[in-house]
Write an enzyme that holds these catalytic residues in place. Structure first.
Site, PDB file in Angstrom:
ATOM      1  N   HIS A   1       5.132   3.149   4.748  1.00  0.00           N
ATOM      2  CA  HIS A   1       3.729   3.580   4.603  1.00  0.00           C
ATOM      3  C   HIS A   1       3.329   4.506   5.630  1.00  0.00           C
ATOM      4  O   HIS A   1       3.548   4.248   7.209  1.00  0.00           O
ATOM      5  CB  HIS A   1       2.797   2.268   4.793  1.00  0.00           C
TER       6      HIS A   1
ATOM      7  N   ASP B   1       3.089   6.404   0.418  1.00  0.00           N
ATOM      8  CA  ASP B   1       4.139   5.500   0.704  1.00  0.00           C
ATOM      9  C   ASP B   1       5.348   6.490   0.271  1.00  0.00           C
ATOM     10  O   ASP B   1       5.185   7.254  -0.605  1.00  0.00           O
ATOM     11  CB  ASP B   1       4.123   4.388  -0.495  1.00  0.00           C
TER      12      ASP B   1
ATOM     13  N   HIS C   1       9.814   0.223   1.607  1.00  0.00           N
ATOM     14  CA  HIS C   1       9.394   1.454   1.638  1.00  0.00           C
ATOM     15  C   HIS C   1       8.553   1.910   2.858  1.00  0.00           C
ATOM     16  O   HIS C   1       8.712   1.127   3.952  1.00  0.00           O
ATOM     17  CB  HIS C   1       8.094   1.610   0.477  1.00  0.00           C
TER      18      HIS C   1
ATOM     19  N   HIS D   1      -6.257   2.473  -0.800  1.00  0.00           N
ATOM     20  CA  HIS D   1      -4.841   2.663   0.093  1.00  0.00           C
ATOM     21  C   HIS D   1      -4.977   3.811   1.099  1.00  0.00           C
ATOM     22  O   HIS D   1      -5.516   4.971   0.729  1.00  0.00           O
ATOM     23  CB  HIS D   1      -3.626   3.247  -0.798  1.00  0.00           C
TER      24      HIS D   1
END
Length: 235
Positions: A209, A127, A207, A123
Protein backbone atom coordinates in the site's frame (compact mmCIF):
# COMPACT_ATOMS: atom_id res chain seq x y z
CA UNK A 1 126.05 5.78 -30.80
CA UNK A 2 122.86 7.73 -30.16
CA UNK A 3 120.22 6.01 -28.10
CA UNK A 4 117.52 4.30 -30.11
CA UNK A 5 114.27 6.19 -30.26
CA UNK A 6 111.22 4.35 -29.04
CA UNK A 7 107.65 4.82 -30.23
CA UNK A 8 104.62 4.31 -27.99
CA UNK A 9 101.49 2.90 -29.48
CA UNK A 10 98.12 3.37 -27.84
CA UNK A 11 95.66 0.63 -28.21
CA UNK A 12 92.24 1.24 -29.69
CA UNK A 13 90.78 0.36 -26.30
CA UNK A 14 92.65 3.22 -24.59
CA UNK A 15 91.62 5.70 -27.26
CA UNK A 16 88.00 4.65 -27.01
CA UNK A 17 88.00 4.94 -23.23
CA UNK A 18 89.38 8.46 -23.45
CA UNK A 19 86.87 9.36 -26.13
CA UNK A 20 83.96 7.99 -24.06
CA UNK A 21 85.04 10.01 -21.05
CA UNK A 22 85.23 13.18 -23.14
CA UNK A 23 81.80 12.52 -24.59
CA UNK A 24 80.28 12.03 -21.14
CA UNK A 25 81.79 15.26 -19.85
CA UNK A 26 80.68 17.15 -22.93
CA UNK A 27 77.09 15.93 -22.76
CA UNK A 28 76.84 16.59 -19.03
CA UNK A 29 78.06 20.10 -19.50
CA UNK A 30 75.62 20.78 -22.32
CA UNK A 31 72.64 19.52 -20.34
CA UNK A 32 73.57 21.42 -17.17
CA UNK A 33 74.67 24.68 -18.73
CA UNK A 34 72.30 24.65 -21.69
CA UNK A 35 75.04 26.11 -23.91
CA UNK A 36 78.18 25.11 -25.72
CA UNK A 37 78.54 21.82 -27.51
CA UNK A 38 78.18 18.13 -26.66
CA UNK A 39 80.44 15.50 -28.10
CA UNK A 40 79.00 12.48 -29.85
CA UNK A 41 80.92 9.38 -30.78
CA UNK A 42 80.42 9.35 -34.51
CA UNK A 43 83.41 7.80 -36.25
CA UNK A 44 84.12 9.08 -39.73
CA UNK A 45 85.06 6.82 -42.57
CA UNK A 46 88.62 5.58 -42.35
CA UNK A 47 89.19 6.69 -38.76
CA UNK A 48 88.00 5.16 -35.51
CA UNK A 49 89.23 8.10 -33.48
CA UNK A 50 87.37 11.02 -35.09
CA UNK A 51 84.82 12.84 -32.88
CA UNK A 52 81.93 14.92 -34.15
CA UNK A 53 80.30 17.76 -32.29
CA UNK A 54 76.48 17.89 -31.81
CA UNK A 55 74.67 21.09 -30.93
CA UNK A 56 73.57 21.43 -27.32
CA UNK A 57 70.50 23.27 -28.59
CA UNK A 58 69.35 20.23 -30.58
CA UNK A 59 69.73 18.00 -27.52
CA UNK A 60 67.88 20.52 -25.38
CA UNK A 61 65.01 20.68 -27.87
CA UNK A 62 64.71 16.89 -27.85
CA UNK A 63 64.58 16.77 -24.05
CA UNK A 64 62.00 19.56 -23.94
CA UNK A 65 59.85 17.78 -26.54
CA UNK A 66 59.89 14.57 -24.51
CA UNK A 67 59.05 16.43 -21.31
CA UNK A 68 56.17 18.22 -23.05
CA UNK A 69 54.80 14.89 -24.33
CA UNK A 70 54.93 13.39 -20.84
CA UNK A 71 53.23 16.45 -19.33
CA UNK A 72 50.53 16.34 -22.00
CA UNK A 73 49.78 12.69 -21.18
CA UNK A 74 49.64 13.50 -17.45
CA UNK A 75 47.31 16.46 -18.06
CA UNK A 76 45.03 14.33 -20.25
CA UNK A 77 44.81 11.66 -17.55
CA UNK A 78 43.99 14.26 -14.90
CA UNK A 79 41.34 15.84 -17.12
CA UNK A 80 39.74 12.43 -17.76
CA UNK A 81 39.66 11.68 -14.02
CA UNK A 82 38.07 15.05 -13.27
CA UNK A 83 35.45 14.58 -15.99
CA UNK A 84 34.64 11.09 -14.69
CA UNK A 85 34.08 12.49 -11.20
CA UNK A 86 31.88 15.29 -12.59
CA UNK A 87 29.79 12.80 -14.60
CA UNK A 88 29.41 10.53 -11.56
CA UNK A 89 28.20 13.45 -9.45
CA UNK A 90 25.72 14.52 -12.13
CA UNK A 91 24.36 10.97 -12.31
CA UNK A 92 24.08 10.80 -8.52
CA UNK A 93 22.33 14.18 -8.38
CA UNK A 94 19.95 13.17 -11.16
CA UNK A 95 19.05 9.97 -9.32
CA UNK A 96 18.57 11.82 -6.03
CA UNK A 97 16.20 14.30 -7.71
CA UNK A 98 14.25 11.59 -9.54
CA UNK A 99 11.21 9.64 -8.40
CA UNK A 100 10.65 5.90 -8.84
CA UNK A 101 7.89 3.41 -8.24
CA UNK A 102 8.19 1.85 -4.78
CA UNK A 103 8.65 -1.64 -6.27
CA UNK A 104 10.41 -2.62 -9.49
CA UNK A 105 7.90 -5.16 -10.86
CA UNK A 106 4.24 -5.13 -9.94
CA UNK A 107 0.61 -5.35 -10.96
CA UNK A 108 -1.70 -2.40 -10.29
CA UNK A 109 -4.16 -3.18 -7.51
CA UNK A 110 -6.84 -1.16 -5.68
CA UNK A 111 -6.74 2.48 -6.77
CA UNK A 112 -6.74 5.68 -4.74
CA UNK A 113 -10.20 6.87 -3.66
CA UNK A 114 -11.86 3.52 -4.20
CA UNK A 115 -14.90 2.97 -1.97
CA UNK A 116 -15.91 -0.34 -0.44
CA UNK A 117 -16.38 -2.32 2.73
CA UNK A 118 -12.65 -3.09 2.91
CA UNK A 119 -11.96 0.41 4.21
CA UNK A 120 -13.59 2.59 6.82
CA UNK A 121 -13.14 5.49 4.38
CA UNK A 122 -12.26 5.58 0.71
CA UNK A 123 -8.95 3.92 -0.18
CA UNK A 124 -6.19 6.35 0.79
CA UNK A 125 -3.42 5.03 -1.45
CA UNK A 126 -2.45 2.91 -4.42
CA UNK A 127 -1.89 -0.83 -4.07
CA UNK A 128 0.99 -2.49 -5.93
CA UNK A 129 0.37 -6.23 -6.05
CA UNK A 130 3.63 -8.12 -5.44
CA UNK A 131 4.62 -11.38 -3.72
CA UNK A 132 5.42 -11.25 -0.03
CA UNK A 133 9.11 -10.52 0.52
CA UNK A 134 9.49 -8.26 -2.52
CA UNK A 135 12.05 -5.48 -1.91
CA UNK A 136 10.35 -2.14 -1.27
CA UNK A 137 12.39 0.93 -2.18
CA UNK A 138 12.24 4.61 -1.35
CA UNK A 139 10.38 6.39 -4.14
CA UNK A 140 12.53 9.48 -3.55
CA UNK A 141 15.38 10.60 -1.30
CA UNK A 142 14.44 11.86 2.15
CA UNK A 143 14.40 11.14 5.87
CA UNK A 144 12.42 8.44 7.65
CA UNK A 145 9.97 10.07 10.08
CA UNK A 146 7.85 7.01 10.94
CA UNK A 147 8.69 3.32 11.05
CA UNK A 148 7.08 0.51 12.98
CA UNK A 149 4.03 -1.71 13.60
CA UNK A 150 0.47 -0.44 14.01
CA UNK A 151 0.88 1.70 10.89
CA UNK A 152 3.77 3.50 12.65
CA UNK A 153 1.13 5.51 14.49
CA UNK A 154 -1.43 5.76 11.67
CA UNK A 155 -3.51 2.80 12.84
CA UNK A 156 -3.29 -1.01 12.93
CA UNK A 157 -5.01 -1.37 9.55
CA UNK A 158 -1.71 -0.40 7.89
CA UNK A 159 0.30 -3.14 9.64
CA UNK A 160 4.05 -2.51 9.53
CA UNK A 161 4.57 0.86 7.86
CA UNK A 162 7.16 3.51 6.97
CA UNK A 163 6.75 7.22 6.24
CA UNK A 164 9.51 9.22 4.51
CA UNK A 165 9.70 13.01 4.41
CA UNK A 166 10.84 14.50 1.11
CA UNK A 167 11.43 18.07 -0.03
CA UNK A 168 8.60 20.58 -0.53
CA UNK A 169 6.48 19.15 2.32
CA UNK A 170 5.88 15.86 0.51
CA UNK A 171 5.74 12.49 2.27
CA UNK A 172 5.50 8.90 1.03
CA UNK A 173 4.03 5.98 3.00
CA UNK A 174 4.66 2.23 2.58
CA UNK A 175 2.32 -0.17 4.41
CA UNK A 176 1.53 -3.87 5.05
CA UNK A 177 5.26 -4.64 5.15
CA UNK A 178 6.61 -7.98 6.35
CA UNK A 179 9.92 -6.38 7.31
CA UNK A 180 11.20 -2.86 8.07
CA UNK A 181 14.86 -2.17 7.27
CA UNK A 182 15.16 1.50 8.25
CA UNK A 183 14.84 3.53 11.45
CA UNK A 184 13.39 6.93 12.31
CA UNK A 185 15.83 9.74 11.50
CA UNK A 186 17.68 7.73 8.84
CA UNK A 187 18.41 9.41 5.49
CA UNK A 188 17.57 7.33 2.42
CA UNK A 189 18.26 7.74 -1.27
CA UNK A 190 16.02 7.18 -4.27
CA UNK A 191 15.73 3.47 -4.96
CA UNK A 192 17.22 2.38 -1.63
CA UNK A 193 15.64 -0.76 -0.15
CA UNK A 194 13.71 0.16 2.99
CA UNK A 195 11.77 -3.03 3.69
CA UNK A 196 9.98 -6.07 2.29
CA UNK A 197 6.38 -6.33 1.15
CA UNK A 198 3.90 -8.44 3.09
CA UNK A 199 0.31 -8.71 4.22
CA UNK A 200 0.31 -7.30 7.75
CA UNK A 201 -2.61 -5.27 9.08
CA UNK A 202 -5.91 -5.07 7.23
CA UNK A 203 -4.91 -6.92 4.07
CA UNK A 204 -6.52 -9.50 1.80
CA UNK A 205 -3.19 -10.73 0.40
CA UNK A 206 0.43 -9.74 -0.20
CA UNK A 207 0.80 -6.28 -1.67
CA UNK A 208 2.29 -2.85 -0.99
CA UNK A 209 0.00 0.00 0.00
CA UNK A 210 1.63 3.24 -1.17
CA UNK A 211 0.62 6.81 -0.39
CA UNK A 212 1.78 10.31 -1.23
CA UNK A 213 0.90 12.78 1.53
CA UNK A 214 1.21 16.47 2.28
CA UNK A 215 1.85 15.72 5.98
CA UNK A 216 3.30 12.65 7.71
CA UNK A 217 -0.13 11.67 9.04
CA UNK A 218 -3.16 9.81 7.81
CA UNK A 219 -5.80 11.94 6.08
CA UNK A 220 -3.48 14.08 3.91
CA UNK A 221 -3.02 11.69 0.98
CA UNK A 222 -3.18 12.77 -2.68
CA UNK A 223 -3.57 10.62 -5.81
CA UNK A 224 -0.18 8.82 -5.96
CA UNK A 225 -0.12 7.62 -9.57
CA UNK A 226 -0.83 11.10 -10.92
CA UNK A 227 1.86 12.49 -8.62
CA UNK A 228 4.44 9.98 -9.84
CA UNK A 229 3.57 10.57 -13.50
CA UNK A 230 3.82 14.32 -12.98
CA UNK A 231 7.35 13.69 -11.66
CA UNK A 232 8.48 11.73 -14.71
CA UNK A 233 7.70 8.17 -13.62
CA UNK A 234 6.28 5.85 -16.27
CA UNK A 235 3.61 3.56 -14.84
Amino acid sequence: MAPRATTRRYSHVSVRRVRTAVIAVGMGASLVLGAGAALAATPSQGSADTLTVASAGSLGSSVKAQAAAVQKAVDAKKAAAVQKAVDAKKAADAKANAWETPVAKYAIGAAFGLAGNLWSHNHSGQDFVVPSGTPVRAAHSGVVVKAGPGGAGDGPAYGNAIVIQHDNQTYSQYAHLSQINVRIGQSVTTGQEIGLSGSTGNSTGPHLHFEIRTTPNYGSAVEPLKFLRDHGVKI
